[in-house]
Motif scaffolding. Sequence first.
Motif, mmCIF file in Angstrom:
data_model
loop_
_atom_site.group_PDB
_atom_site.id
_atom_site.type_symbol
_atom_site.label_atom_id
_atom_site.label_comp_id
_atom_site.label_asym_id
_atom_site.label_seq_id
_atom_site.Cartn_x
_atom_site.Cartn_y
_atom_site.Cartn_z
ATOM 1 N N MET A 155 40.183 33.627 32.472
ATOM 2 C CA MET A 155 40.230 33.070 33.817
ATOM 3 C C MET A 155 40.443 34.216 34.807
ATOM 4 N N GLU A 156 39.564 34.256 35.781
ATOM 5 C CA GLU A 156 39.692 35.259 36.834
ATOM 6 C C GLU A 156 39.728 34.539 38.182
ATOM 7 N N ILE A 157 40.790 34.760 38.937
ATOM 8 C CA ILE A 157 40.866 34.194 40.280
ATOM 9 C C ILE A 157 40.160 35.170 41.205
ATOM 10 N N VAL A 158 39.015 34.736 41.764
ATOM 11 C CA VAL A 158 38.198 35.640 42.574
ATOM 12 C C VAL A 158 38.534 35.576 44.054
ATOM 13 N N ARG A 181 35.369 31.880 36.812
ATOM 14 C CA ARG A 181 35.630 32.628 38.047
ATOM 15 C C ARG A 181 36.124 31.588 39.047
ATOM 16 N N LEU A 182 37.421 31.594 39.279
ATOM 17 C CA LEU A 182 38.102 30.544 40.024
ATOM 18 C C LEU A 182 38.261 30.900 41.495
ATOM 19 N N PHE A 183 37.814 30.004 42.348
ATOM 20 C CA PHE A 183 37.986 30.126 43.798
ATOM 21 C C PHE A 183 38.988 29.046 44.198
ATOM 22 N N VAL A 184 40.169 29.472 44.607
ATOM 23 C CA VAL A 184 41.253 28.550 44.945
ATOM 24 C C VAL A 184 41.226 28.290 46.451
ATOM 25 N N VAL A 185 41.275 27.008 46.820
ATOM 26 C CA VAL A 185 41.272 26.612 48.225
ATOM 27 C C VAL A 185 42.451 25.672 48.469
ATOM 28 N N MET A 186 43.210 25.972 49.529
ATOM 29 C CA MET A 186 44.343 25.128 49.923
ATOM 30 C C MET A 186 44.201 24.758 51.396
ATOM 31 N N GLN A 231 46.654 29.293 31.922
ATOM 32 C CA GLN A 231 45.335 29.931 31.865
ATOM 33 C C GLN A 231 44.292 28.911 31.410
ATOM 34 N N ALA A 232 44.301 27.751 32.057
ATOM 35 C CA ALA A 232 43.529 26.590 31.614
ATOM 36 C C ALA A 232 42.025 26.677 31.878
ATOM 37 N N TYR A 233 41.594 27.720 32.536
ATOM 38 C CA TYR A 233 40.169 27.823 32.860
ATOM 39 C C TYR A 233 39.591 29.110 32.266
ATOM 40 N N LEU A 279 31.144 35.090 45.927
ATOM 41 C CA LEU A 279 32.169 35.341 44.911
ATOM 42 C C LEU A 279 31.653 35.108 43.496
ATOM 43 N N ASN A 280 30.486 34.482 43.390
ATOM 44 C CA ASN A 280 29.948 34.113 42.086
ATOM 45 C C ASN A 280 30.930 33.195 41.355
ATOM 46 N N ALA A 281 31.570 32.307 42.111
ATOM 47 C CA ALA A 281 32.576 31.402 41.551
ATOM 48 C C ALA A 281 31.917 30.372 40.635
ATOM 49 N N THR A 282 32.602 30.046 39.552
ATOM 50 C CA THR A 282 32.113 29.002 38.650
ATOM 51 C C THR A 282 32.914 27.717 38.803
ATOM 52 N N ARG A 283 34.084 27.813 39.439
ATOM 53 C CA ARG A 283 34.913 26.617 39.672
ATOM 54 C C ARG A 283 35.669 26.787 40.977
ATOM 55 N N ILE A 284 35.710 25.716 41.771
ATOM 56 C CA ILE A 284 36.577 25.647 42.937
ATOM 57 C C ILE A 284 37.786 24.813 42.540
#
Length: 161
Positions: free
Chosen positions: A1-4, A78-83, A72-74, A25-30
């Motif tokens: 898991m990489e937080i991008v 490539r994780l894009f975190v949005v709040m 580390q569930a993902y 970001l080439n994110a695979t998950r938001i």
Amino acid sequence: MEIVNVRIDERMIHGQVAAFWTNSLNATRILVIDDQAASDDIQKMALRMACPSTVKLSILSAEKAVQRLQQQAYPNERLFVVMRGVATAKKVLDLGYTFPVINVGNISNKLGSVRVVGTTSVTPEEAQQFRELAGKGIRITAQMVPSDELKEFMPLLERAF
């Protein structure tokens, strides 16, 4: 898991996030971290509709998100975190997970807020929460879209207050 990228943007998933940020970001998950959205089926449906079809989406409360991040569930994502706001970032920190860098996007003007940069306005309470995050060693930046210049947020915040 990489937080991008970790982004505060009260609109959460919208055109800039879906089109520009996710692709650059080439994110695979938001990963949307928001207590309100996580418990509201209508908000979840709207977020799913706004999310690009090529990207996975998780909508979690702060507590559940911290558990998943700590586990580390993902893997291989490539994780894009949005709040939605700084209060959520502060809650995540208080629950035991630290993001090294948080990028600040759109926070609309509201009663008592002060414009810090671009379309980012914060209240005195939010300013204090940003100071607490920065005080824990978190670097806070401002950048509306990836092609914009990356700015350090805290000096802009202190100039505004």
